[in-house]
Design a protein around this motif. Structure first.
Motif, PDB file in Angstrom:
ATOM      1  N   LEU A 100      12.207  -2.273   0.139  1.00 37.94           N
ATOM      2  CA  LEU A 100      11.840  -1.209  -0.809  1.00 37.94           C
ATOM      3  C   LEU A 100      11.477  -1.794  -2.169  1.00 37.94           C
ATOM      4  CD1 LEU A 100      14.598   1.453   0.009  1.00 37.94           C
ATOM      5  CD2 LEU A 100      12.158   1.615   0.540  1.00 37.94           C
ATOM      6  N   MET A 101      12.243  -2.785  -2.617  1.00 39.40           N
ATOM      7  CA  MET A 101      11.974  -3.412  -3.907  1.00 39.40           C
ATOM      8  C   MET A 101      10.679  -4.216  -3.866  1.00 39.40           C
ATOM      9  SD  MET A 101      14.272  -2.468  -6.036  1.00 39.40           S
ATOM     10  CE  MET A 101      15.903  -1.683  -6.059  1.00 39.40           C
ATOM     11  N   SER A 102      10.446  -4.927  -2.786  1.00 37.07           N
ATOM     12  CA  SER A 102       9.234  -5.727  -2.653  1.00 37.07           C
ATOM     13  C   SER A 102       7.985  -4.854  -2.661  1.00 37.07           C
ATOM     14  CB  SER A 102       9.300  -6.539  -1.353  1.00 37.07           C
ATOM     15  OG  SER A 102       8.089  -7.215  -1.120  1.00 37.07           O
ATOM     16  N   ILE A 103       8.037  -3.736  -1.944  1.00 39.79           N
ATOM     17  CA  ILE A 103       6.890  -2.821  -1.904  1.00 39.79           C
ATOM     18  C   ILE A 103       6.659  -2.211  -3.288  1.00 39.79           C
ATOM     19  CG2 ILE A 103       6.017  -0.667  -0.917  1.00 39.79           C
ATOM     20  CD1 ILE A 103       7.706  -1.428   1.624  1.00 39.79           C
ATOM     21  N   LEU A 112      -0.742  -3.949  -4.195  1.00 40.51           N
ATOM     22  CA  LEU A 112      -0.930  -2.864  -3.238  1.00 40.51           C
ATOM     23  C   LEU A 112      -1.406  -1.631  -3.982  1.00 40.51           C
ATOM     24  CD1 LEU A 112      -0.654  -1.617  -0.405  1.00 40.51           C
ATOM     25  CD2 LEU A 112       1.748  -1.122  -0.952  1.00 40.51           C
ATOM     26  N   ASP A 113      -2.614  -1.187  -3.659  1.00 36.45           N
ATOM     27  CA  ASP A 113      -3.215  -0.010  -4.277  1.00 36.45           C
ATOM     28  C   ASP A 113      -3.477   1.007  -3.166  1.00 36.45           C
ATOM     29  OD1 ASP A 113      -5.144   1.878  -5.218  1.00 36.45           O
ATOM     30  OD2 ASP A 113      -5.690   0.510  -6.823  1.00 36.45           O
ATOM     31  N   LEU A 114      -2.707   2.085  -3.146  1.00 38.39           N
ATOM     32  CA  LEU A 114      -2.807   3.025  -2.041  1.00 38.39           C
ATOM     33  C   LEU A 114      -4.129   3.796  -2.043  1.00 38.39           C
ATOM     34  CD1 LEU A 114       0.847   4.376  -1.758  1.00 38.39           C
ATOM     35  CD2 LEU A 114      -0.241   2.452  -0.586  1.00 38.39           C
ATOM     36  N   GLU A 115      -4.706   4.015  -3.212  1.00 39.95           N
ATOM     37  CA  GLU A 115      -6.038   4.640  -3.248  1.00 39.95           C
ATOM     38  C   GLU A 115      -7.060   3.721  -2.593  1.00 39.95           C
ATOM     39  OE1 GLU A 115      -7.400   6.041  -6.989  1.00 39.95           O
ATOM     40  OE2 GLU A 115      -5.629   7.274  -7.375  1.00 39.95           O
ATOM     41  N   ARG A 116      -6.944   2.448  -2.872  1.00 42.21           N
ATOM     42  CA  ARG A 116      -7.855   1.471  -2.262  1.00 42.21           C
ATOM     43  C   ARG A 116      -7.641   1.420  -0.749  1.00 42.21           C
ATOM     44  NH1 ARG A 116      -6.957  -3.348  -5.451  1.00 42.21           N
ATOM     45  NH2 ARG A 116      -5.185  -3.817  -4.122  1.00 42.21           N
ATOM     46  N   VAL A 117      -6.384   1.445  -0.332  1.00 42.29           N
ATOM     47  CA  VAL A 117      -6.073   1.437   1.099  1.00 42.29           C
ATOM     48  C   VAL A 117      -6.702   2.637   1.797  1.00 42.29           C
ATOM     49  CG1 VAL A 117      -4.194   1.754   2.770  1.00 42.29           C
ATOM     50  CG2 VAL A 117      -3.951   0.087   0.922  1.00 42.29           C
ATOM     51  N   CYS A 118      -6.568   3.795   1.194  1.00 40.86           N
ATOM     52  CA  CYS A 118      -7.069   5.017   1.827  1.00 40.86           C
ATOM     53  C   CYS A 118      -8.594   5.050   1.900  1.00 40.86           C
ATOM     54  CB  CYS A 118      -6.562   6.244   1.076  1.00 40.86           C
ATOM     55  SG  CYS A 118      -4.783   6.516   1.280  1.00 40.86           S
ATOM     56  N   ALA A 125      -7.744  -1.915   5.345  1.00 47.46           N
ATOM     57  CA  ALA A 125      -6.551  -1.181   4.913  1.00 47.46           C
ATOM     58  C   ALA A 125      -5.303  -1.772   5.553  1.00 47.46           C
ATOM     59  CB  ALA A 125      -6.693   0.293   5.289  1.00 47.46           C
ATOM     60  N   ARG A 126      -5.407  -2.086   6.819  1.00 44.91           N
ATOM     61  CA  ARG A 126      -4.283  -2.678   7.545  1.00 44.91           C
ATOM     62  C   ARG A 126      -3.902  -4.032   6.934  1.00 44.91           C
ATOM     63  NH1 ARG A 126      -6.391  -2.171  12.462  1.00 44.91           N
ATOM     64  NH2 ARG A 126      -5.206  -0.331  13.112  1.00 44.91           N
ATOM     65  N   ARG A 127      -4.901  -4.840   6.623  1.00 42.75           N
ATOM     66  CA  ARG A 127      -4.619  -6.162   6.042  1.00 42.75           C
ATOM     67  C   ARG A 127      -3.919  -6.049   4.693  1.00 42.75           C
ATOM     68  NH1 ARG A 127      -9.591  -7.720   8.460  1.00 42.75           N
ATOM     69  NH2 ARG A 127     -10.780  -7.181   6.586  1.00 42.75           N
ATOM     70  N   GLU A 128      -4.360  -5.109   3.857  1.00 42.99           N
ATOM     71  CA  GLU A 128      -3.728  -4.969   2.541  1.00 42.99           C
ATOM     72  C   GLU A 128      -2.273  -4.547   2.679  1.00 42.99           C
ATOM     73  OE1 GLU A 128      -4.186  -2.777  -1.805  1.00 42.99           O
ATOM     74  OE2 GLU A 128      -5.946  -3.025  -0.507  1.00 42.99           O
ATOM     75  N   LEU A 129      -1.996  -3.648   3.586  1.00 49.31           N
ATOM     76  CA  LEU A 129      -0.613  -3.216   3.789  1.00 49.31           C
ATOM     77  C   LEU A 129       0.247  -4.360   4.324  1.00 49.31           C
ATOM     78  CD1 LEU A 129      -1.342   0.270   5.399  1.00 49.31           C
ATOM     79  CD2 LEU A 129      -0.168  -0.087   3.219  1.00 49.31           C
ATOM     80  N   LEU A 130      -0.257  -5.067   5.325  1.00 54.27           N
ATOM     81  CA  LEU A 130       0.537  -6.109   5.967  1.00 54.27           C
ATOM     82  C   LEU A 130       0.743  -7.340   5.067  1.00 54.27           C
ATOM     83  CD1 LEU A 130      -0.907  -5.959   9.586  1.00 54.27           C
ATOM     84  CD2 LEU A 130       1.319  -5.128   8.792  1.00 54.27           C
ATOM     85  N   ALA A 131      -0.052  -7.461   4.013  1.00 47.60           N
ATOM     86  CA  ALA A 131       0.111  -8.586   3.091  1.00 47.60           C
ATOM     87  C   ALA A 131       1.339  -8.427   2.201  1.00 47.60           C
ATOM     88  CB  ALA A 131      -1.140  -8.735   2.218  1.00 47.60           C
ATOM     89  N   VAL A 132       1.924  -7.246   2.191  1.00 50.23           N
ATOM     90  CA  VAL A 132       3.080  -6.966   1.339  1.00 50.23           C
ATOM     91  C   VAL A 132       4.367  -7.254   2.113  1.00 50.23           C
ATOM     92  CG1 VAL A 132       4.317  -5.180   0.055  1.00 50.23           C
ATOM     93  CG2 VAL A 132       1.816  -5.204   0.058  1.00 50.23           C
ATOM     94  N   ARG A 133       5.232  -8.059   1.537  1.00 49.90           N
ATOM     95  CA  ARG A 133       6.516  -8.331   2.185  1.00 49.90           C
ATOM     96  C   ARG A 133       7.312  -7.038   2.302  1.00 49.90           C
ATOM     97  NH1 ARG A 133      11.638  -9.727   0.424  1.00 49.90           N
ATOM     98  NH2 ARG A 133      10.963  -9.740  -1.757  1.00 49.90           N
ATOM     99  N   GLY A 134       7.751  -6.742   3.506  1.00 53.80           N
ATOM    100  CA  GLY A 134       8.497  -5.510   3.761  1.00 53.80           C
ATOM    101  C   GLY A 134       7.708  -4.492   4.552  1.00 53.80           C
ATOM    102  N   ILE A 135       6.382  -4.647   4.611  1.00 54.82           N
ATOM    103  CA  ILE A 135       5.563  -3.739   5.412  1.00 54.82           C
ATOM    104  C   ILE A 135       5.146  -4.464   6.687  1.00 54.82           C
ATOM    105  CG2 ILE A 135       3.451  -2.370   5.551  1.00 54.82           C
ATOM    106  CD1 ILE A 135       3.550  -1.964   2.573  1.00 54.82           C
ATOM    107  N   GLY A 136       5.727  -4.070   7.801  1.00 57.99           N
ATOM    108  CA  GLY A 136       5.376  -4.638   9.090  1.00 57.99           C
ATOM    109  C   GLY A 136       4.368  -3.769   9.816  1.00 57.99           C
ATOM    110  N   PRO A 137       3.986  -4.169  11.018  1.00 62.09           N
ATOM    111  CA  PRO A 137       2.955  -3.425  11.763  1.00 62.09           C
ATOM    112  C   PRO A 137       3.317  -1.961  12.014  1.00 62.09           C
ATOM    113  CG  PRO A 137       3.253  -5.594  12.714  1.00 62.09           C
ATOM    114  CD  PRO A 137       4.332  -5.435  11.689  1.00 62.09           C
TER     115      PRO A 137
END
Length: 215
Positions: A100-103, A112-118, A125-137
Motif C-alpha cells: 500500500l505504501m509503495s503504490i 504511476l498515473d492512473l489517468e495515463r493508465v486508463c 497500461a498493464r506494463r505501467e501497473l506492473l512496474a510498481v512494487r506491490g502491484i502483481g498480475p
C-alpha cells in the motif's frame, strides 16, 4: 463516465465466448448478460484489491472497512501520512502495508498515473501497473477490468474463476493455473467478459446455497 462496456457489447461478447465453451454457455443461460464490475480509477480501488488478496471476501471487507474508517478519505497522500503500524492494526499484514505504501509513493511521485493508465493501450497500461512494487498480475488485471473496462483483461490465477469453471464444466478436478490460463486463450478478445460470466454464476450459486433449504 462509467468504464463498463455497453450492454450490447457485452451481449455480443457473451454470445461469442459461450459458443466456445460449454461451461460459459451454462453460466450465460443462468445469469444472462452479467453486470460489469465498474469502479472509478483511484488509489482506493488499488488498495481494496490489495486487501482482498488471498483471504476470504468477508475478512477482506472487514479489514478494508477498518482502513477506510481510519483514513477517512482513502488517498495516496493520506496513506503516506499514516503510521504503517496503525494500518497494520486494522488487520493488514506487514507485506500488504508495504505494498500500500509503495503504490502510494508511486502515485505521489508520478511514476504511476492512473489517468495515463486508463487512456493507454491495454499492454502499455498493464506494463505501467506492473512496474510498481506491490502491484502483481492479479491486481493489475482486476484494475484493468474494473477501472478501464478492458474486455480482455483477465486475472488468470483467480480461484473463484477456476472453481466456477470446474463446476460449470463438470470437471472432476479444478484446473491448475497454467492449464486454466491456456484454456482461457479460446475466449480472447473477451476474457474479461468470460470472467464476469463465471463470477456472476458463482454469486447466484452461493446465494442459492445460502437460501433457506439451500445446499
Amino acid at each position: 463516465m462509467s468504464p463498463a462496456p455497453s450492454r450490447q457489447k457485452l451481449k455480443t461478447a457473451c454470445d461469442q465466448v459461450a459458443a466456445t465453451d460449454p461451461a460459459l454457455a451454462r453460466a450465460y443461460e443462468v445469469i444472462g448478460v452479467p453486470v460489469w464490475r465498474a469502479h472509478a480509477p483511484s488509489y482506493a480501488l488499488l488498495g481494496r484489491l490489495i486487501s482482498h488478496q488471498q483471504i476470504s471476501l468477508s475478512a477482506a471487507a472487514a479489514i478494508w472497512g477498518r482502513v477506510e474508517d481510519f483514513l477517512g478519505d482513502v488517498t495516496a497522500g493520506n496513506m503516506l501520512d499514516a503510521d504503517p503500524e496503525a494500518i497494520r492494526a486494522c488487520g493488514m499484514s506487514r507485506p500488504k502495508v508495504a505494498h500500500l505504501m509503495s503504490i502510494a509513493e508511486a502515485m505521489v511521485s508520478g511514476q504511476l498515473d492512473l489517468e495515463r493508465v486508463c487512456a493507454a493501450p491495454l499492454d502499455e497500461a498493464r506494463r505501467e501497473l506492473l512496474a510498481v512494487r506491490g502491484i502483481g498480475p492479479w491486481t493489475a488485471e482486476l484494475f484493468l477490468l474494473y477501472a478501464v473496462g478492458a474486455m480482455d483483461a483477465f486475472p488468470t490465477a483467480d480461484i473463484g474463476l477456476m472453481e466456477a469453471h470446474k463446476r460449470l464444466g463438470t470437471y472432476d478436478t479444478r484446473m491448475e493455473t497454467r492449464a486454466f490460463t491456456a484454456h482461457a486463450e479460446r475466449w480472447r478478445p473477451c476474457r474479461g467478459v468470460a470472467a464476469h460470466l463465471l463470477w456472476g454464476w458463482l454469486h447466484v450459486d452461493r446465494a442459492r446455497g445460502a437460501a433457506p433449504g439451500g445446499g
